[in-house]
Design a protein around this motif. Structure first.
Motif, PDB file in Angstrom:
ATOM      1  N   VAL A   1       0.844  -1.194   0.000  1.00 22.52           N
ATOM      2  CA  VAL A   1       0.000   0.000   0.000  1.00 22.52           C
ATOM      3  C   VAL A   1       0.880   1.246   0.000  1.00 22.52           C
ATOM      4  O   VAL A   1       1.781   1.365   0.824  1.00 22.52           O
ATOM      5  CB  VAL A   1      -0.885   0.005   1.267  1.00 22.52           C
ATOM      6  N   ILE A   2       0.621   2.147  -0.915  1.00 25.69           N
ATOM      7  CA  ILE A   2       1.396   3.392  -0.892  1.00 25.69           C
ATOM      8  C   ILE A   2       0.569   4.583  -0.433  1.00 25.69           C
ATOM      9  O   ILE A   2       1.118   5.572   0.004  1.00 25.69           O
ATOM     10  CB  ILE A   2       2.044   3.735  -2.244  1.00 25.69           C
ATOM     11  N   ALA A   3      -0.741   4.511  -0.564  1.00 28.99           N
ATOM     12  CA  ALA A   3      -1.550   5.657  -0.161  1.00 28.99           C
ATOM     13  C   ALA A   3      -3.004   5.266  -0.055  1.00 28.99           C
ATOM     14  O   ALA A   3      -3.472   4.375  -0.761  1.00 28.99           O
ATOM     15  CB  ALA A   3      -1.413   6.790  -1.173  1.00 28.99           C
ATOM     16  N   ARG A   4      -3.680   5.943   0.812  1.00 31.51           N
ATOM     17  CA  ARG A   4      -5.113   5.741   0.922  1.00 31.51           C
ATOM     18  C   ARG A   4      -5.851   6.756   0.068  1.00 31.51           C
ATOM     19  O   ARG A   4      -6.845   6.452  -0.554  1.00 31.51           O
ATOM     20  CB  ARG A   4      -5.521   5.872   2.382  1.00 31.51           C
ATOM     21  N   HIS A   5      -5.307   7.965   0.087  1.00 25.41           N
ATOM     22  CA  HIS A   5      -6.004   9.024  -0.621  1.00 25.41           C
ATOM     23  C   HIS A   5      -5.996   8.797  -2.123  1.00 25.41           C
ATOM     24  O   HIS A   5      -4.993   8.364  -2.663  1.00 25.41           O
ATOM     25  CB  HIS A   5      -5.333  10.360  -0.326  1.00 25.41           C
ATOM     26  N   PRO A   6      -7.073   9.169  -2.776  1.00 25.08           N
ATOM     27  CA  PRO A   6      -7.051   9.058  -4.237  1.00 25.08           C
ATOM     28  C   PRO A   6      -5.921   9.884  -4.836  1.00 25.08           C
ATOM     29  O   PRO A   6      -5.425   9.588  -5.908  1.00 25.08           O
ATOM     30  CB  PRO A   6      -8.419   9.609  -4.667  1.00 25.08           C
ATOM     31  N   ASP A   7      -5.453  10.914  -4.130  1.00 23.38           N
ATOM     32  CA  ASP A   7      -4.396  11.764  -4.690  1.00 23.38           C
ATOM     33  C   ASP A   7      -2.988  11.360  -4.224  1.00 23.38           C
ATOM     34  O   ASP A   7      -2.019  12.069  -4.471  1.00 23.38           O
ATOM     35  CB  ASP A   7      -4.657  13.242  -4.371  1.00 23.38           C
ATOM     36  N   GLY A   8      -2.884  10.239  -3.540  1.00 23.11           N
ATOM     37  CA  GLY A   8      -1.547   9.728  -3.213  1.00 23.11           C
ATOM     38  C   GLY A   8      -0.940  10.259  -1.928  1.00 23.11           C
ATOM     39  O   GLY A   8       0.214   9.969  -1.624  1.00 23.11           O
ATOM     40  N   ALA A   9      -1.669  11.064  -1.173  1.00 19.89           N
ATOM     41  CA  ALA A   9      -1.088  11.630   0.044  1.00 19.89           C
ATOM     42  C   ALA A   9      -1.100  10.607   1.177  1.00 19.89           C
ATOM     43  O   ALA A   9      -2.082  10.467   1.886  1.00 19.89           O
ATOM     44  CB  ALA A   9      -1.842  12.888   0.454  1.00 19.89           C
ATOM     45  N   GLY A  10      -0.043   9.884   1.310  1.00 20.37           N
ATOM     46  CA  GLY A  10       0.117   8.913   2.396  1.00 20.37           C
ATOM     47  C   GLY A  10       1.599   8.784   2.675  1.00 20.37           C
ATOM     48  O   GLY A  10       2.432   9.204   1.864  1.00 20.37           O
ATOM     49  N   TYR A  11       1.944   8.223   3.813  1.00 16.97           N
ATOM     50  CA  TYR A  11       3.344   8.204   4.240  1.00 16.97           C
ATOM     51  C   TYR A  11       4.316   7.683   3.179  1.00 16.97           C
ATOM     52  O   TYR A  11       5.296   8.335   2.840  1.00 16.97           O
ATOM     53  CB  TYR A  11       3.492   7.375   5.530  1.00 16.97           C
ATOM     54  N   MET A  12       4.042   6.481   2.647  1.00 15.17           N
ATOM     55  CA  MET A  12       5.069   5.786   1.872  1.00 15.17           C
ATOM     56  C   MET A  12       5.508   6.578   0.636  1.00 15.17           C
ATOM     57  O   MET A  12       6.694   6.692   0.351  1.00 15.17           O
ATOM     58  CB  MET A  12       4.543   4.403   1.469  1.00 15.17           C
ATOM     59  N   LEU A  13       4.540   7.099  -0.086  1.00 14.49           N
ATOM     60  CA  LEU A  13       4.875   7.858  -1.297  1.00 14.49           C
ATOM     61  C   LEU A  13       5.401   9.248  -0.929  1.00 14.49           C
ATOM     62  O   LEU A  13       6.382   9.725  -1.507  1.00 14.49           O
ATOM     63  CB  LEU A  13       3.633   7.968  -2.194  1.00 14.49           C
ATOM     64  N   ALA A  14       4.765   9.878   0.041  1.00 15.09           N
ATOM     65  CA  ALA A  14       5.119  11.260   0.384  1.00 15.09           C
ATOM     66  C   ALA A  14       6.586  11.369   0.812  1.00 15.09           C
ATOM     67  O   ALA A  14       7.302  12.287   0.403  1.00 15.09           O
ATOM     68  CB  ALA A  14       4.204  11.775   1.492  1.00 15.09           C
ATOM     69  N   VAL A  15       7.030  10.421   1.603  1.00 21.23           N
ATOM     70  CA  VAL A  15       8.384  10.518   2.136  1.00 21.23           C
ATOM     71  C   VAL A  15       9.417  10.371   1.006  1.00 21.23           C
ATOM     72  O   VAL A  15      10.440  11.063   0.972  1.00 21.23           O
ATOM     73  CB  VAL A  15       8.551   9.482   3.283  1.00 21.23           C
TER      74      VAL A  15
END
Ligand code: GLU
Length: 328
Positions: A194-208
């Motif tokens: 899982v990289i993000a929950r938000h449809p726009d990708g705002a979640g820990y794994m991708l953001a960092v």
């Protein structure tokens, strides 16, 4: 690498999540990060990881900043001293995450997934300790045409997550500054993650991953509980064509039960120690002692450790906080 190529300037980051007060373990990791970068004359950014909406606590961001300044730590860019790469708050950077997400979708490396609630929660926060025990079998791979279709399948009140297709038949490798060589096949061990929950990708794994690259971070130092997540971040950085920082994971401070320091272990908040009258040089002296450096009674500020700081002397073992060895 071509030896003619100049290496990028050393840059590290302090990246607190304002989901609660800083405790001894956070303080120790931040102190080490500061020492690692400042002892080599690098620059430090302060990035606020405030994406974890339900858990973000009002006042926690300011409190963390105050605690770190009180301890004698500083930074060059971040809240209060804006730099060229502002904003340094993740909640203000969602456009960047959306663009990265679109790129991964374009490469057909992602798919929406409607599996369990636990995965959804993990997508928002840094996956501290015990995050995955089970490999994801790829149940939703190829099932939904779009995020909206997955959402329609779930109906009101639940959100799909974005999963990254872990490449089969290969391992990621890196040499951690404290824990040495790390090799993992993410596909075999974790599966599609899982990289993000938000449809726009705002979640820990991708953001960092996106932020470390955008902010020119060359050295990531953080708690050892994020060591396994590093392999996933390396895969994301590779897919996005982003440079890979070096990684140094630091041993945790744990409770008597061996678990990462938390509320259930009593009050180990820096703010509480301050209120009880502890001086910053007492706290820093204590934290240095927990790493095996010097005596418990010593009084030091982080700057006093700059001359002797040696990454080789960071122990790999966690420090177990017991009633008799907590600072006050
Ligand atoms: N903000 C994360 C935390 O609270 C740290 C993330 C990272 O260093 O990658 O633990």
């Amino acid at each position: 690498m071509n030896s003619e190529m100049p290496s990028p300037p050393l840059r590290g980051r302090l990246a607190p999540s304002p989901t609660g007060a800083l405790h001894l373990g956070n303080a120790r990791t931040f102190m080490l990060t500061w020492l690692s970068i400042r002892s080599r004359k690098g620059s430090l950014i302060y990035r606020l990881e405030d994406l974890d909406h339900p858990k973000v606590k009002s006042g926690a961001a300011q409190q963390a900043q105050d605690d770190l300044v009180w301890m004698g730590l500083d930074w060059d860019e971040g809240p209060g001293c804006e730099g060229a790469l502002a904003p340094y708050e993740q909640s203000e950077r969602t456009g960047d995450y959306r663009r990265a997400l679109d790129e991964l979708i374009r490469q057909e490396l992602l798919y929406p997934c409607v599996c369990s609630r636990k995965d959804v929660e993990n997508a928002q926060s840094a996956p501290h300790a015990n995050e995955y025990g089970m490999r994801y079998e790829g149940t939703c791979r190829g099932v939904f045409e779009s995020f909206a279709a997955a959402q329609a399948h779930l109906g009101e009140g639940r959100m799909p997550v974005w999963r990254f297709k872990s490449p089969e038949g290969r391992s990621t490798r890196f040499v951690d500054g404290v824990y040495g060589e790390q090799i993992l096949s993410v596909a075999d061990d974790v599966g599609d993650f899982v990289i993000a929950r938000h449809p726009d990708g705002a979640g820990y794994m991708l953001a960092v991953v996106v932020d470390d690259a955008a902010m020119g971070v060359t050295e990531v130092m953080r708690g050892e509980d994020l060591l396994p997540a590093t392999h996933r971040q390396i895969l994301l950085a590779e897919a996005l064509g982003l440079p890979r920082p070096t990684y140094i994971h630091t041993p945790l401070m744990v409770g008597p039960d061996g678990r990462r320091l938390a509320k259930r272990h009593g009050d180990t908040r820096v703010a509480s120690l301050r209120e009880q009258g502890m001086a910053p040089d007492q706290l820093v002296g204590y934290l240095a002692w927990t790493l095996g450096w010097g005596t418990r009674e010593q009084r030091l500020m982080p700057a006093d450790l700059l001359g002797t700081y040696d990454p080789e002397s960071i122990p790999v073992e966690s420090f177990v906080c017991l009633p008799e060895n907590v600072p006050m």
